[in-house]
Motif scaffolding. Structure first.
Motif, PDB file in Angstrom:
ATOM      1  N   PHE A  61     -10.045  92.557  41.381  1.00 21.40           N
ATOM      2  CA  PHE A  61      -8.813  91.810  41.658  1.00 21.40           C
ATOM      3  C   PHE A  61      -8.556  91.742  43.164  1.00 21.40           C
ATOM      4  N   SER A  62      -8.726  92.851  43.851  1.00 21.78           N
ATOM      5  CA  SER A  62      -8.541  92.870  45.311  1.00 21.78           C
ATOM      6  C   SER A  62      -9.572  91.988  45.998  1.00 21.78           C
ATOM      7  N   ARG A  63     -10.799  91.999  45.479  1.00 19.82           N
ATOM      8  CA  ARG A  63     -11.840  91.170  46.086  1.00 19.82           C
ATOM      9  C   ARG A  63     -11.633  89.683  45.790  1.00 19.82           C
ATOM     10  N   VAL A  64     -11.052  89.378  44.635  1.00 18.03           N
ATOM     11  CA  VAL A  64     -10.717  87.984  44.339  1.00 18.03           C
ATOM     12  C   VAL A  64      -9.638  87.493  45.294  1.00 18.03           C
ATOM     13  N   MET A  65      -8.656  88.338  45.576  1.00 19.79           N
ATOM     14  CA  MET A  65      -7.616  87.968  46.540  1.00 19.79           C
ATOM     15  C   MET A  65      -8.228  87.724  47.916  1.00 19.79           C
ATOM     16  N   GLU A  66      -9.092  88.630  48.332  1.00 17.04           N
ATOM     17  CA  GLU A  66      -9.756  88.492  49.618  1.00 17.04           C
ATOM     18  C   GLU A  66     -10.718  87.315  49.622  1.00 17.04           C
ATOM     19  N   GLY A  67     -11.477  87.169  48.543  1.00 14.32           N
ATOM     20  CA  GLY A  67     -12.441  86.086  48.456  1.00 14.32           C
ATOM     21  C   GLY A  67     -11.794  84.720  48.411  1.00 14.32           C
ATOM     22  N   SER A  68     -10.653  84.601  47.726  1.00 15.64           N
ATOM     23  CA  SER A  68      -9.927  83.325  47.685  1.00 15.64           C
ATOM     24  C   SER A  68      -9.445  82.947  49.072  1.00 15.64           C
ATOM     25  N   ARG A  69      -8.974  83.929  49.820  1.00 15.01           N
ATOM     26  CA  ARG A  69      -8.510  83.667  51.189  1.00 15.01           C
ATOM     27  C   ARG A  69      -9.679  83.191  52.061  1.00 15.01           C
ATOM     28  N   THR A  70     -10.825  83.821  51.924  1.00  9.94           N
ATOM     29  CA  THR A  70     -11.998  83.419  52.707  1.00  9.94           C
ATOM     30  C   THR A  70     -12.443  82.011  52.327  1.00  9.94           C
ATOM     31  N   THR A  71     -12.518  81.745  51.024  1.00  9.71           N
ATOM     32  CA  THR A  71     -12.942  80.419  50.562  1.00  9.71           C
ATOM     33  C   THR A  71     -11.966  79.349  51.016  1.00  9.71           C
ATOM     34  N   PHE A  72     -10.656  79.632  50.944  1.00  8.27           N
ATOM     35  CA  PHE A  72      -9.647  78.681  51.401  1.00  8.27           C
ATOM     36  C   PHE A  72      -9.776  78.441  52.900  1.00  8.27           C
ATOM     37  N   PHE A  73     -10.006  79.497  53.650  1.00  6.70           N
ATOM     38  CA  PHE A  73     -10.148  79.352  55.101  1.00  6.70           C
ATOM     39  C   PHE A  73     -11.335  78.453  55.438  1.00  6.70           C
ATOM     40  N   VAL A  74     -12.464  78.690  54.785  1.00  6.90           N
ATOM     41  CA  VAL A  74     -13.655  77.875  55.027  1.00  6.90           C
ATOM     42  C   VAL A  74     -13.390  76.422  54.645  1.00  6.90           C
ATOM     43  N   ALA A  75     -12.751  76.203  53.486  1.00 11.22           N
ATOM     44  CA  ALA A  75     -12.482  74.843  53.019  1.00 11.22           C
ATOM     45  C   ALA A  75     -11.521  74.118  53.954  1.00 11.22           C
ATOM     46  N   ILE A  76     -10.447  74.797  54.358  1.00  5.51           N
ATOM     47  CA  ILE A  76      -9.453  74.175  55.241  1.00  5.51           C
ATOM     48  C   ILE A  76     -10.077  73.842  56.594  1.00  5.51           C
ATOM     49  N   ALA A 241     -13.810  86.358  36.820  1.00  4.76           N
ATOM     50  CA  ALA A 241     -12.658  86.294  37.730  1.00  4.76           C
ATOM     51  C   ALA A 241     -12.868  85.284  38.865  1.00  4.76           C
ATOM     52  N   PRO A 242     -13.935  85.387  39.674  1.00 10.41           N
ATOM     53  CA  PRO A 242     -14.117  84.390  40.736  1.00 10.41           C
ATOM     54  C   PRO A 242     -14.383  82.994  40.183  1.00 10.41           C
ATOM     55  N   GLY A 243     -15.093  82.902  39.048  1.00  2.83           N
ATOM     56  CA  GLY A 243     -15.366  81.605  38.451  1.00  2.83           C
ATOM     57  C   GLY A 243     -14.097  80.893  38.022  1.00  2.83           C
ATOM     58  N   VAL A 244     -13.185  81.631  37.407  1.00  3.62           N
ATOM     59  CA  VAL A 244     -11.908  81.047  36.971  1.00  3.62           C
ATOM     60  C   VAL A 244     -11.089  80.597  38.178  1.00  3.62           C
ATOM     61  N   MET A 245     -11.132  81.356  39.259  1.00  2.00           N
ATOM     62  CA  MET A 245     -10.386  80.972  40.458  1.00  2.00           C
ATOM     63  C   MET A 245     -10.894  79.656  41.029  1.00  2.00           C
ATOM     64  N   ILE A 246     -12.200  79.468  41.037  1.00  2.00           N
ATOM     65  CA  ILE A 246     -12.765  78.206  41.521  1.00  2.00           C
ATOM     66  C   ILE A 246     -12.329  77.056  40.624  1.00  2.00           C
ATOM     67  N   VAL A 247     -12.397  77.263  39.312  1.00  2.00           N
ATOM     68  CA  VAL A 247     -12.005  76.217  38.355  1.00  2.00           C
ATOM     69  C   VAL A 247     -10.531  75.872  38.508  1.00  2.00           C
ATOM     70  N   ILE A 248      -9.680  76.884  38.622  1.00  2.00           N
ATOM     71  CA  ILE A 248      -8.241  76.642  38.767  1.00  2.00           C
ATOM     72  C   ILE A 248      -7.954  75.849  40.037  1.00  2.00           C
ATOM     73  N   THR A 249      -8.605  76.223  41.127  1.00  2.00           N
ATOM     74  CA  THR A 249      -8.374  75.536  42.404  1.00  2.00           C
ATOM     75  C   THR A 249      -8.778  74.071  42.326  1.00  2.00           C
ATOM     76  N   VAL A 250      -9.991  73.811  41.864  1.00  5.41           N
ATOM     77  CA  VAL A 250     -10.497  72.437  41.799  1.00  5.41           C
ATOM     78  C   VAL A 250      -9.694  71.607  40.806  1.00  5.41           C
ATOM     79  N   LEU A 251      -9.384  72.182  39.641  1.00  4.00           N
ATOM     80  CA  LEU A 251      -8.610  71.460  38.631  1.00  4.00           C
ATOM     81  C   LEU A 251      -7.206  71.169  39.133  1.00  4.00           C
ATOM     82  N   GLY A 252      -6.574  72.153  39.767  1.00  3.03           N
ATOM     83  CA  GLY A 252      -5.217  71.962  40.268  1.00  3.03           C
ATOM     84  C   GLY A 252      -5.129  70.849  41.300  1.00  3.03           C
ATOM     85  N   ILE A 253      -6.048  70.852  42.273  1.00  6.67           N
ATOM     86  CA  ILE A 253      -6.057  69.805  43.294  1.00  6.67           C
ATOM     87  C   ILE A 253      -6.327  68.435  42.670  1.00  6.67           C
TER      88      ILE A 253
END
Length: 260
Positions: A61-76, A241-253
């Protein structure tokens, strides 16, 4: 309620969940994302570790929080490079045309002629692997798509009456380009940015999955998927966990973009 409104609300909820994790993760995570504990390797989700632990005993869970921040930073950052440079190229070529248009768009066509994944790999092979190099590589790859879209809009807008009126009133070209025309293509630009963001999230995940993006011990969603592939059957929560986060992000946008 119209279907589009429902899609927008659902998309906003999904993105809100992701943004909440990203923003909270800047200031707080339940555990150190890189802290290892050999006694709890590959433990299933529990009250102590909501998403379980990985093969090093790190809290997922902590790594998903950190990983989401890193992925968002790279994407932005990637989309920012593509948007800024692509908008400048598209604005000047679409407004002025002529030799400037011919030269810049031929360069643009040259970049586009390479498959995006191949061009990314070439750039990475030159500058090396790592988070900032993947931002540079993907940013360069994204420039042509933004340039083409903006150019086509500027070619249409420069013939509009409000632009001709601005010229008659003595407005400078720079003012016409960025004060008069740019706001009128903001809706189109927003849609292009959201599509680009989704593509950047998927591209970062793919590059990091292949080991060409974010490097260990840093977390990113793609990097976590790569590390989890050897434990798909023994510890499936590692990849879920990381797979669902990617799906949620792409689907939401995507759902939010449908409203535009």
């Amino acid at each position: 309620m119209r279907k589009k409104n429902l899609n927008f609300i659902l998309g906003a909820i999904l993105i809100g969940i992701v943004l909440l994790l990203v923003l909270v993760g800047i200031f707080y995570t339940p555990y150190d994302p890189n802290a290892m504990n050999g006694s709890i390797k590959n433990t299933a989700p529990s009250f102590a570790h909501w998403f379980g632990t990985d093969n090093f005993g790190r809290d997922i869970f902590s790594r998903v929080m950190e990983g989401s921040r890193t992925t968002f930073f790279v994407a932005i950052a990637t989309v920012a490079i593509g948007t800024i440079v692509g908008t400048l190229v598209g604005a000047f070529t679409g407004y002025y045309g002529g030799a400037l248009d011919s030269v810049l768009m031929r360069i643009n066509d040259g970049i586009t002629s390479f498959p995006s994944i191949l061009l990314t790999l070439v750039i990475i092979s030159i500058f090396g692997i790592g988070k900032y190099n993947i931002i540079l590589a993907l940013g360069i790859v994204f420039i042509p798509s933004f340039a083409r879209v903006v150019r086509s809009e500027y070619m249409v807008q420069k013939e509009m009456d409000y632009v001709k009126m601005a010229k008659l009133m003595g407005a400078s070209d720079i003012r016409i380009l960025f004060i008069h025309i740019l706001p009128n293509i903001s809706s189109m630009l927003f849609s292009t940015i959201t599509i680009g963001f989704n593509n950047a999230v998927l591209a970062e995940a793919g590059m990091s999955y292949l080991g060409l993006g974010v490097q260990p011990p840093d977390a990113s969603l793609g990097r976590m998927l790569s590390e989890a592939q050897a434990y798909l059957f023994s510890a499936p929560w590692y990849a879920i966990a990381p797979g669902v986060m990617i799906v949620i992000t792409v689907l939401g946008i995507s759902l939010i973009n449908e409203e535009r």
